[in-house]
Design a protein around this motif. Sequence first.
Motif, mmCIF file in Angstrom:
data_model
loop_
_atom_site.group_PDB
_atom_site.id
_atom_site.type_symbol
_atom_site.label_atom_id
_atom_site.label_comp_id
_atom_site.label_asym_id
_atom_site.label_seq_id
_atom_site.Cartn_x
_atom_site.Cartn_y
_atom_site.Cartn_z
ATOM 1 N N LEU A 374 0.898 -1.208 0.167
ATOM 2 C CA LEU A 374 0.152 -0.077 0.124
ATOM 3 C C LEU A 374 0.986 1.217 0.018
ATOM 4 O O LEU A 374 2.054 1.396 -0.062
ATOM 5 N N ASN A 375 0.158 2.467 0.077
ATOM 6 C CA ASN A 375 1.047 3.699 0.138
ATOM 7 C C ASN A 375 1.488 3.502 1.607
ATOM 8 O O ASN A 375 0.594 3.577 2.468
ATOM 9 N N PRO A 376 2.705 3.616 1.947
ATOM 10 C CA PRO A 376 3.385 3.889 3.325
ATOM 11 C C PRO A 376 2.442 4.866 4.125
ATOM 12 O O PRO A 376 2.652 4.495 5.416
ATOM 13 N N HIS A 377 2.081 5.649 3.611
ATOM 14 C CA HIS A 377 1.479 6.866 4.521
ATOM 15 C C HIS A 377 0.162 6.419 4.874
ATOM 16 O O HIS A 377 -0.483 7.460 5.803
ATOM 17 N N GLN A 378 -0.442 5.398 4.536
ATOM 18 C CA GLN A 378 -1.565 4.636 5.211
ATOM 19 C C GLN A 378 -1.375 3.738 6.228
ATOM 20 O O GLN A 378 -2.292 2.775 6.320
ATOM 21 N N VAL A 379 -0.131 3.377 6.451
ATOM 22 C CA VAL A 379 0.133 2.085 7.288
ATOM 23 C C VAL A 379 0.765 2.926 8.602
ATOM 24 O O VAL A 379 1.796 3.205 8.357
ATOM 25 N N PHE A 380 0.279 2.532 9.707
ATOM 26 C CA PHE A 380 0.706 3.126 11.002
ATOM 27 C C PHE A 380 1.017 2.110 12.067
ATOM 28 O O PHE A 380 0.550 1.059 12.115
ATOM 29 N N GLU A 381 1.989 2.427 12.675
ATOM 30 C CA GLU A 381 2.648 1.385 13.657
ATOM 31 C C GLU A 381 2.337 2.050 14.997
ATOM 32 O O GLU A 381 2.288 3.246 15.513
ATOM 33 N N LEU A 382 1.447 1.272 15.924
ATOM 34 C CA LEU A 382 0.631 1.739 17.047
ATOM 35 C C LEU A 382 1.660 1.902 18.307
ATOM 36 O O LEU A 382 1.302 2.675 18.939
ATOM 37 N N THR A 383 2.709 1.526 18.275
ATOM 38 C CA THR A 383 3.549 1.522 19.523
ATOM 39 C C THR A 383 4.481 3.097 19.312
ATOM 40 O O THR A 383 5.103 3.468 19.962
ATOM 41 N N ASN A 384 3.994 3.683 18.078
ATOM 42 C CA ASN A 384 4.771 4.911 17.627
ATOM 43 C C ASN A 384 3.612 6.038 17.700
ATOM 44 O O ASN A 384 3.426 6.466 16.434
ATOM 45 N N GLY A 385 3.108 6.330 18.747
ATOM 46 C CA GLY A 385 2.194 7.575 19.079
ATOM 47 C C GLY A 385 0.655 7.159 19.007
ATOM 48 O O GLY A 385 -0.205 7.994 19.060
ATOM 49 N N GLY A 386 0.336 5.627 18.832
ATOM 50 C CA GLY A 386 -1.051 5.233 18.894
ATOM 51 C C GLY A 386 -1.709 5.640 17.777
ATOM 52 O O GLY A 386 -1.265 5.947 16.624
#
Length: 703
Positions: A374-386
């Motif tokens: 996917l576009n990396p800007h739509q994938v988020f790591e929850l341990t980095n800011g929630g």
Amino acid sequence: MLPPACVRLLSRNFSKTHCFRISERACPEPDDGDDGEDGGGPAGAGREVPTPESNKQTLKIFDGSDAVHRNRFRVVSVPRLARSEEVLEAALRAYYITEDPRGFELQALPWPLQAGDPRAGGKAGGGRTSEEEGGRGPRSREVSPEAWIIRTLPRTQDVLKIYPAWLKVGVAYVSIRVTPESTARTVVLEVLPLLGRQAEGPESFQLEEVFMGSRQVQRTVLADEESLLSRLRDIRQTSLRQMSQTRFYVAESKAVAPRVSLFVGGLPPGLSPQEYGSLLDEAVATKAGLVTLSHVYSAQGAVVLDVACFAEAERLYMLVRDTAVHGRLLTALVLPDVLHTKLPPDCCPLLVFVNPKSGGLKGRDLLCSFRKLLNPHQVFELTNGGPLPALHVFAQIPHFRVLVCGGDGTVGWVLAALEEMRQQLACPEPAVAILPLGTGNDLGRVLRWGPGYSGEDPLSVLVSVDEADAVLVDRWTILLDAHEAGGAENGVADLEPPKIVQMSNYCGIGIDAELSLDFHQAREEEPSKFTSRFHNKGVYVRVGLQKMSHARSLHKEIRLQVEQQEVELPSIEGLIFINIPSWGSGADLWGSDSDSRFEKPRMDDGLLEVVGVTGVMHMGQVQGGLRSGIRIAQGAYFRVTLLKATPVQVDGEPWVQAPGHMIISAVGPKVHMLRKAKQKPKKAGTPKDARADEVPTPEGGLK
């Protein structure tokens, strides 16, 4: 997919690791395009060149002046009697260069310049090519393997691909021939008609050189009179790999004002914008006129800064990450801007949350896989800011879906964040899918996502999310009004501030929560051991066996009211409020037997079922399918009075609740979830399976 043309991020001074919020521990990337085959330099310190066979010789091959300066080379082994053409082809293969070998040559690199001497920028002084060695390959030295550098032969013309910097359907690029007379301006004049922009003045466009390294994207605007042929020669002289990672774009020559969105989390909650501004000014000395507060999330203790200077944005980013406020380390993230007005009308991107701590190492692997798919800007790591940074980025997108990769606790975390942000989202009720990575995964089970992720192809997961059906699930609010009766000497209760938590699956009081609490404490003590569901369940069994002889008599320590009516409790050790037909990793606690006293349970009926268990043995029998729980009540409003400190767990998150009151009610709206579509006609199953499939749809009824 979130269309790349609708995402803007001015990334100057920031690497791709920063821009895509990639933590090095979660997804390491190679350095500057190297794939780990280079020797020498910092990345290859201490690496020895392998000893060749007696009939072969080993050569160090550099791909340009930059590699010589950094002492980064690749090693090739060739026969001692190999022809110069064979040696050149082996050197080109080492760098995956597929161009015609007749356009290149090997130049010997003198020994004093092999260890990163900056004087190695041009041709190897005094070095002879392979052809000067009489048509044979390079001869071996006694001190060290020979070092050679690949050089491009002079060219009188070249073919260059020019890409449009705007979305051009059907045209990826145009190819043009450049000569010594070709300049950046003449190239722009030539390609504009080919890209359908001939009606616009060429003075409104410019030629940009974009180097896409593994860690940073560098953009350079070429001067109008710059020779393209000379520019290509200089790039190849610096690094042949850099040439393969460089593109040329024709773009509109608009002056772009520096602007970086910087998310800062970990601040004290409940402050005003002025107080947050003063706090940041004191902590990191923000510069007036360059930094403004664009968004304030007071309840979450976070702000988004608009920084009008790249250097100041970089300074704040590095400083914030090393700053603690009230003993808590701050979080800093560089966020992109989504140009929501440019999104296609039917665009519904998927927002992906991944908890890398869930499922052993599977969460980290999925994080990398989804960033590639996917576009990396739509994938988020929850341990980095929630969840908050992602919801801020997607706030103006009118339609989107959510995929949560984690356990039941992670799903509840994201659902709670969506509820908090509901009023600020253009899509206030996005449907949520689950990729179960936890131990129980009860909500994932009833929505057909399975008992846990077992290595399926991430692309097939995305396809399943795209084909999933939207269903409704009740969301319950629990008010915890705790107080220590007689805790003060003057007889006045020592009150704690009320606390509100949300529930989707179940709430347990007593032995059920006590086992969960012991498990969580064991995991916090040795987190490295809890990397598989099998081991986790084994720990649950061991903890349960230790509680076999424990008798708490919970029915004497709590009081229960249902719809304002007092309910007498039987002799039990645990009281559980269930919203879904799956508890304790798939067990049906309520049971499938019909009962005229109660309505048939559903996940969107606005009712909770209350069940009791008599102890660990009873819980084990329920999970084995031998018994059901003790049916106690069904209702929409509950008041539980705790007479002493008691273990409580909500959706798998346990704690010890102080004496006081617990009020459970369905005051929150139902949540939209995604249920995986059936892959084939369903066969006859157990009553538990039948109940798990009875999921309400938003239109009402069962599917």
